[in-house]
Design an enzyme around this catalytic site. Structure first.
Site, PDB file in Angstrom:
ATOM      1  N   ASP A 273      -8.378   1.611  -8.515  1.00 31.38           N
ATOM      2  CA  ASP A 273      -8.952   2.829  -9.084  1.00 31.38           C
ATOM      3  C   ASP A 273      -9.418   2.543 -10.507  1.00 31.38           C
ATOM      4  OD1 ASP A 273      -9.431   5.394 -10.172  1.00 31.38           O
ATOM      5  OD2 ASP A 273      -7.974   6.293  -8.808  1.00 31.38           O
TER       6      ASP A 273
ATOM      7  N   ASP B  87       5.642   1.250  -3.962  1.00 35.73           N
ATOM      8  CA  ASP B  87       5.006   1.009  -5.250  1.00 35.73           C
ATOM      9  C   ASP B  87       4.950  -0.489  -5.542  1.00 35.73           C
ATOM     10  OD1 ASP B  87       4.206   1.702  -8.077  1.00 35.73           O
ATOM     11  OD2 ASP B  87       6.128   0.726  -8.475  1.00 35.73           O
TER      12      ASP B  87
ATOM     13  N   GLU C 240       0.856  -1.196   0.000  1.00 33.51           N
ATOM     14  CA  GLU C 240       0.000   0.000   0.000  1.00 33.51           C
ATOM     15  C   GLU C 240       0.890   1.243   0.000  1.00 33.51           C
ATOM     16  OE1 GLU C 240      -2.667   2.516  -0.366  1.00 33.51           O
ATOM     17  OE2 GLU C 240      -3.475   0.479  -0.171  1.00 33.51           O
TER      18      GLU C 240
ATOM     19  N   LYS D  59     -13.065   7.665 -16.610  1.00 33.72           N
ATOM     20  CA  LYS D  59     -13.092   8.464 -17.835  1.00 33.72           C
ATOM     21  C   LYS D  59     -12.206   7.806 -18.894  1.00 33.72           C
ATOM     22  CE  LYS D  59     -14.015  12.877 -15.538  1.00 33.72           C
ATOM     23  NZ  LYS D  59     -13.545  14.263 -15.282  1.00 33.72           N
TER      24      LYS D  59
ATOM     25  N   THR E  12     -16.921  -6.545   2.211  1.00 39.01           N
ATOM     26  CA  THR E  12     -16.664  -5.286   2.909  1.00 39.01           C
ATOM     27  C   THR E  12     -17.975  -4.571   3.231  1.00 39.01           C
ATOM     28  OG1 THR E  12     -16.532  -3.946   0.894  1.00 39.01           O
ATOM     29  CG2 THR E  12     -14.507  -5.058   1.613  1.00 39.01           C
ATOM     30  N   LYS E  13     -17.921  -3.642   4.188  1.00 37.51           N
ATOM     31  CA  LYS E  13     -19.110  -2.855   4.523  1.00 37.51           C
ATOM     32  C   LYS E  13     -19.583  -2.053   3.316  1.00 37.51           C
ATOM     33  CE  LYS E  13     -17.977  -2.332   9.447  1.00 37.51           C
ATOM     34  NZ  LYS E  13     -17.630  -1.368  10.528  1.00 37.51           N
ATOM     35  N   PHE E  14     -18.641  -1.489   2.575  1.00 39.35           N
ATOM     36  CA  PHE E  14     -18.966  -0.726   1.369  1.00 39.35           C
ATOM     37  C   PHE E  14     -19.666  -1.614   0.347  1.00 39.35           C
ATOM     38  CE2 PHE E  14     -17.668   0.385  -2.966  1.00 39.35           C
ATOM     39  CZ  PHE E  14     -18.161   1.673  -3.060  1.00 39.35           C
ATOM     40  N   GLU E  15     -19.152  -2.839   0.197  1.00 39.77           N
ATOM     41  CA  GLU E  15     -19.719  -3.773  -0.767  1.00 39.77           C
ATOM     42  C   GLU E  15     -21.113  -4.226  -0.343  1.00 39.77           C
ATOM     43  OE1 GLU E  15     -18.363  -7.998  -2.868  1.00 39.77           O
ATOM     44  OE2 GLU E  15     -17.080  -7.010  -1.388  1.00 39.77           O
TER      45      GLU E  15
ATOM     46  N   ASP F  18     -16.010  -2.953  -8.662  1.00 41.39           N
ATOM     47  CA  ASP F  18     -17.430  -2.609  -8.636  1.00 41.39           C
ATOM     48  C   ASP F  18     -17.793  -1.701  -9.817  1.00 41.39           C
ATOM     49  OD1 ASP F  18     -16.014  -0.465  -7.707  1.00 41.39           O
ATOM     50  OD2 ASP F  18     -17.267  -0.090  -5.955  1.00 41.39           O
TER      51      ASP F  18
END
Length: 238
Positions: free
Chosen positions: A143, A120, A93, A147, A216-219, A179
């Protein structure tokens, strides 16, 4: 000021390497994160060196090793390490508060089979990981650069797929999750064209979320709202 390697890619998926020196706008570490960095880094941190790692020496044992690229705040990675004590885990990370958070959670959970890099990922994979040494490489929710003009910045590109392949044992798996449906299509396009891999999906596209990847909570929130998540798993066969 910090020297940070950022990767961009050309139309053929070749790395266009740039090293930029800039102030990392990543926010300050919380007190807990700073304490974890100070106390836990000597135990779980891996300082980057362009020399191959001796995994048996680092972990004090011979065991299959899983490497995760971009673990965020580390909660899922720690959960996986705790659930699979028979495996070794390495996380990479670049976001320092995330590294601090991961170390804090790992210490609280009492895991001993986790090591982390603050560096990296491409440099680590190319220089620090012994070829054909990993049982699984994980890339969860990178990420999407949604665009179109930014698609060249997506990490999943042909050369990256080969970098991962070189690090995997025969039979090892590259597990991706996103996602963004468009990114899943891009991932499949790149991986289907990459030599030396076989899609583990029986339908030739995506797989159901395997048990080893925590929800995950987000998922979970996304599922309730009807949002999709796409898991993709390719095995190294050559």
């Amino acid at each position: 000021m910090s020297d940070v390697t950022t990767a961009e890619f050309n139309e053929e998926g070749k790395y266009l390497r740039k090293v930029r020196s800039f102030v990392l706008r990543e926010g300050r570490l919380t007190k807990g994160q700073a304490t974890a960095m100070e106390e836990q880094w000597p135990l779980m941190g891996l300082d980057y060196s362009p020399e191959p790692l001796d995994l048996a020496e680092i972990f004090g044992r011979e065991a299959d090793t899983v490497l995760e690229i971009g673990f965020g705040m580390g909660a899922s990675l720690v959960e996986m390490a705790k659930a699979s004590p028979e495996l070794n885990f390495i996380g990479i990370e670049v976001h320092k508060p995330g590294v601090g958070a991961c170390l804090s959670v790992a210490a609280e959970a009492g895991v001993t089979n986790l090591r982390v890099f603050h560096h990296d990922a491409i440099e680590v994979l190319e220089n620090s990981i012994v070829p054909s040494s990993l049982a699984r490489v994980q890339l969860f929710f990178p990420d999407p650069w949604h665009k179109k003009r930014h698609h060249k910045r997506r990490i999943v590109q042909p050369e990256f797929a080969q970098t991962i392949r070189n690090s995997l044992k025969l039979g090892g798996v590259f597990h991706l999750a996103t996602d963004w449906e468009n990114y899943s299509e891009h991932m499949l396009e790149v991986m289907n064209a990459a030599p030396g891999y076989k899609n583990q999906s029986t339908t030739g596209d995506v797989v159901e979320r395997p048990d080893h990847r925590p929800l995950t909570k987000f998922e979970a929130r996304g599922h309730r709202l009807g949002h999709g998540v796409w898991d993709i798993m390719f095995e190294r066969i050559d």
